[in-house]
Design a protein around this motif. Structure first.
Motif, PDB file in Angstrom:
ATOM      1  N   VAL A 194     -28.612 143.869  77.978  1.00  0.00           N
ATOM      2  CA  VAL A 194     -29.515 143.245  78.955  1.00  0.00           C
ATOM      3  C   VAL A 194     -29.343 141.727  78.962  1.00  0.00           C
ATOM      4  N   THR A 195     -29.199 141.156  77.781  1.00  0.00           N
ATOM      5  CA  THR A 195     -29.013 139.704  77.674  1.00  0.00           C
ATOM      6  C   THR A 195     -27.631 139.284  78.134  1.00  0.00           C
ATOM      7  N   LEU A 196     -26.625 140.086  77.780  1.00  0.00           N
ATOM      8  CA  LEU A 196     -25.243 139.771  78.134  1.00  0.00           C
ATOM      9  C   LEU A 196     -25.024 139.783  79.643  1.00  0.00           C
ATOM     10  N   THR A 197     -25.728 140.645  80.318  1.00  0.00           N
ATOM     11  CA  THR A 197     -25.599 140.736  81.784  1.00  0.00           C
ATOM     12  C   THR A 197     -26.550 139.787  82.498  1.00  0.00           C
ATOM     13  N   THR A 198     -27.219 138.918  81.743  1.00  0.00           N
ATOM     14  CA  THR A 198     -28.143 137.894  82.257  1.00  0.00           C
ATOM     15  C   THR A 198     -29.331 138.502  83.007  1.00  0.00           C
ATOM     16  N   VAL A 199     -29.685 139.757  82.705  1.00  0.00           N
ATOM     17  CA  VAL A 199     -30.860 140.374  83.336  1.00  0.00           C
ATOM     18  C   VAL A 199     -32.128 139.856  82.669  1.00  0.00           C
ATOM     19  N   GLY A 200     -32.206 140.022  81.358  1.00  0.00           N
ATOM     20  CA  GLY A 200     -33.315 139.471  80.595  1.00  0.00           C
ATOM     21  C   GLY A 200     -34.673 139.999  80.972  1.00  0.00           C
ATOM     22  N   TYR A 201     -34.987 141.244  80.610  1.00  0.00           N
ATOM     23  CA  TYR A 201     -36.291 141.826  80.945  1.00  0.00           C
ATOM     24  C   TYR A 201     -37.432 141.130  80.207  1.00  0.00           C
ATOM     25  N   GLY A 202     -37.167 140.618  79.031  1.00  0.00           N
ATOM     26  CA  GLY A 202     -38.205 139.932  78.275  1.00  0.00           C
ATOM     27  C   GLY A 202     -39.067 140.843  77.432  1.00  0.00           C
ATOM     28  N   ASP A 203     -38.756 142.156  77.397  1.00  0.00           N
ATOM     29  CA  ASP A 203     -39.553 143.077  76.601  1.00  0.00           C
ATOM     30  C   ASP A 203     -39.273 142.928  75.104  1.00  0.00           C
ATOM     31  N   ILE A 204     -38.099 142.416  74.763  1.00  0.00           N
ATOM     32  CA  ILE A 204     -37.741 142.146  73.368  1.00  0.00           C
ATOM     33  C   ILE A 204     -37.171 140.730  73.308  1.00  0.00           C
ATOM     34  N   ALA A 205     -37.564 139.986  72.291  1.00  0.00           N
ATOM     35  CA  ALA A 205     -37.068 138.609  72.158  1.00  0.00           C
ATOM     36  C   ALA A 205     -36.965 138.244  70.683  1.00  0.00           C
ATOM     37  N   PRO A 206     -35.912 137.522  70.305  1.00  0.00           N
ATOM     38  CA  PRO A 206     -35.760 137.109  68.903  1.00  0.00           C
ATOM     39  C   PRO A 206     -36.774 136.028  68.540  1.00  0.00           C
ATOM     40  N   ILE A 207     -37.209 136.030  67.274  1.00  0.00           N
ATOM     41  CA  ILE A 207     -38.207 135.053  66.834  1.00  0.00           C
ATOM     42  C   ILE A 207     -37.690 134.147  65.714  1.00  0.00           C
ATOM     43  N   THR A 208     -36.590 134.525  65.096  1.00  0.00           N
ATOM     44  CA  THR A 208     -36.033 133.705  64.017  1.00  0.00           C
ATOM     45  C   THR A 208     -35.017 132.724  64.585  1.00  0.00           C
ATOM     46  N   ALA A 215     -28.696 134.785  70.250  1.00  0.00           N
ATOM     47  CA  ALA A 215     -29.080 135.076  71.639  1.00  0.00           C
ATOM     48  C   ALA A 215     -28.504 134.031  72.590  1.00  0.00           C
ATOM     49  N   THR A 216     -28.512 132.776  72.177  1.00  0.00           N
ATOM     50  CA  THR A 216     -27.944 131.707  73.011  1.00  0.00           C
ATOM     51  C   THR A 216     -26.460 131.923  73.233  1.00  0.00           C
ATOM     52  N   ILE A 217     -25.754 132.313  72.173  1.00  0.00           N
ATOM     53  CA  ILE A 217     -24.313 132.579  72.291  1.00  0.00           C
ATOM     54  C   ILE A 217     -24.065 133.754  73.237  1.00  0.00           C
ATOM     55  N   ILE A 218     -24.890 134.791  73.116  1.00  0.00           N
ATOM     56  CA  ILE A 218     -24.746 135.972  73.986  1.00  0.00           C
ATOM     57  C   ILE A 218     -24.960 135.596  75.443  1.00  0.00           C
ATOM     58  N   MET A 219     -25.954 134.753  75.703  1.00  0.00           N
ATOM     59  CA  MET A 219     -26.225 134.329  77.085  1.00  0.00           C
ATOM     60  C   MET A 219     -25.054 133.556  77.675  1.00  0.00           C
ATOM     61  N   LEU A 220     -24.471 132.663  76.879  1.00  0.00           N
ATOM     62  CA  LEU A 220     -23.327 131.886  77.350  1.00  0.00           C
ATOM     63  C   LEU A 220     -22.128 132.787  77.603  1.00  0.00           C
ATOM     64  N   VAL A 221     -21.919 133.757  76.707  1.00  0.00           N
ATOM     65  CA  VAL A 221     -20.829 134.717  76.901  1.00  0.00           C
ATOM     66  C   VAL A 221     -21.068 135.544  78.163  1.00  0.00           C
TER      67      VAL A 221
END
Length: 284
Positions: A194-208, A215-221
């Motif tokens: 979901v993150t890799l395809t830039t959809v980003g539902y927001g139902d799960i998010a990293p906190i650390t 997650a930032t690297i995945i978004m850029l990729v």
């Protein structure tokens, strides 16, 4: 003394109107069919809006019956005017035509079959048949060849993305854990895709911080993931050249094809210089 060519029978004339797009009457038929398909799909959409259906139900119902009857006549005409009707009936477009026409009739025979009325939206797939019009045939054929030529590269690319998603998803599961919603590796892989395809539902998010960095690297990729298949197809599309649709002959030379449809098996995509169908051998 000039020889008189035998006049075409009514089946040949109907075949020329329905299946051919390189004649004036064939073009008009396809254009009218295109408008009918669009109207039909719009009716299906309007019926799904409750207040519109409540206010104009009878009008929509009558219009839908008119459209269905016209499609039924066209479906029967396509069967009647070819010598091997089962070739059309069990073809891709034949099945689509049947599935998109029969639901309204079934709603009067079987109780509860009204849910099948949504299948009428399949009529929109018939628009691809209209693309055989001469002005669109070259572009449609060129795009099809480009997609076919690039399928191996795209398949390898998708496998690479899948492997990357599994690796990164597993890593996120180890870094974040249950507290952030990464309850299992499959769930983490789902979030990665979901993150890799830039959809980003927001139902799960990293906190650390570590998870947010990953997650930032995945978004850029993800931006590269979108660009790569587009570039592959674009390059292949450019290689196909411009002009009329072409197909390779026995000597790997490309020859022009037209919109002529075989009156026996309804196969399309014949060469300009062909006298017989390449599929069944019938006379064109």
């Amino acid at each position: 003394m000039k020889e008189h060519k035998p006049e075409k029978g009514w089946k040949s004339k109907v075949h020329e109107i329905i299946y051919e797009a390189d004649t004036p009457i064939g073009k008009w038929f396809d254009l009218l069919l295109f408008l009918l398909i669009i109207i039909s799909v719009l009716l299906v959409m309007l019926e799904s809006v409750k207040w519109i259906d409540a206010k104009y139900h009878r009008t929509l119902f009558v219009l839908e019956w008119i459209v269905t009857v016209l499609f039924t006549i066209e479906y029967i005409a396509r069967i009647v005017c070819i010598k091997k009707p089962f070739k059309y009936i069990f073809s891709f477009y034949g099945i689509i035509d049947f599935l998109s026409t029969i639901p309204l009739y079934l709603s009067y025979i079987f109780a509860g079959s009204q849910v099948l009325l949504a299948i009428r939206a399949f009529r929109l797939l018939r628009v691809f048949r209209i693309l055989k019009l001469v002005r669109f045939l070259g572009e449609a054929s060129q795009l099809r060849r480009a997609l076919k030529a690039s399928r191996a590269k795209i398949t390898v690319f998708l496998f690479a993305v899948l492997i990357l998603s599994v690796i990164l998803g597993t890593l996120m599961y180890l870094v974040e854990g249950d507290e952030a919603g990464f309850t299992s590796i499959p769930t983490s892989i789902y979030w990665t895709i979901v993150t890799l395809t830039t959809v980003g539902y927001g139902d799960i998010a990293p906190i650390t911080p570590q998870g947010q960095l990953i997650a930032t690297i995945i978004m850029l990729v993800g931006y590269g993931v979108i660009a790569v298949p587009t570039g592959i197809v674009t390059v292949e599309f450019g290689r196909q050249g411009q002009g009329k649709p072409k197909q390779p002959d026995g000597n790997n030379h490309f020859v022009h094809v037209n919109t002529q449809s075989c009156p026996t098996c309804a196969k399309e995509g014949h060469r300009d210089d062909a006298d017989f169908c390449y599929k069944c051998g019938g006379k064109l």
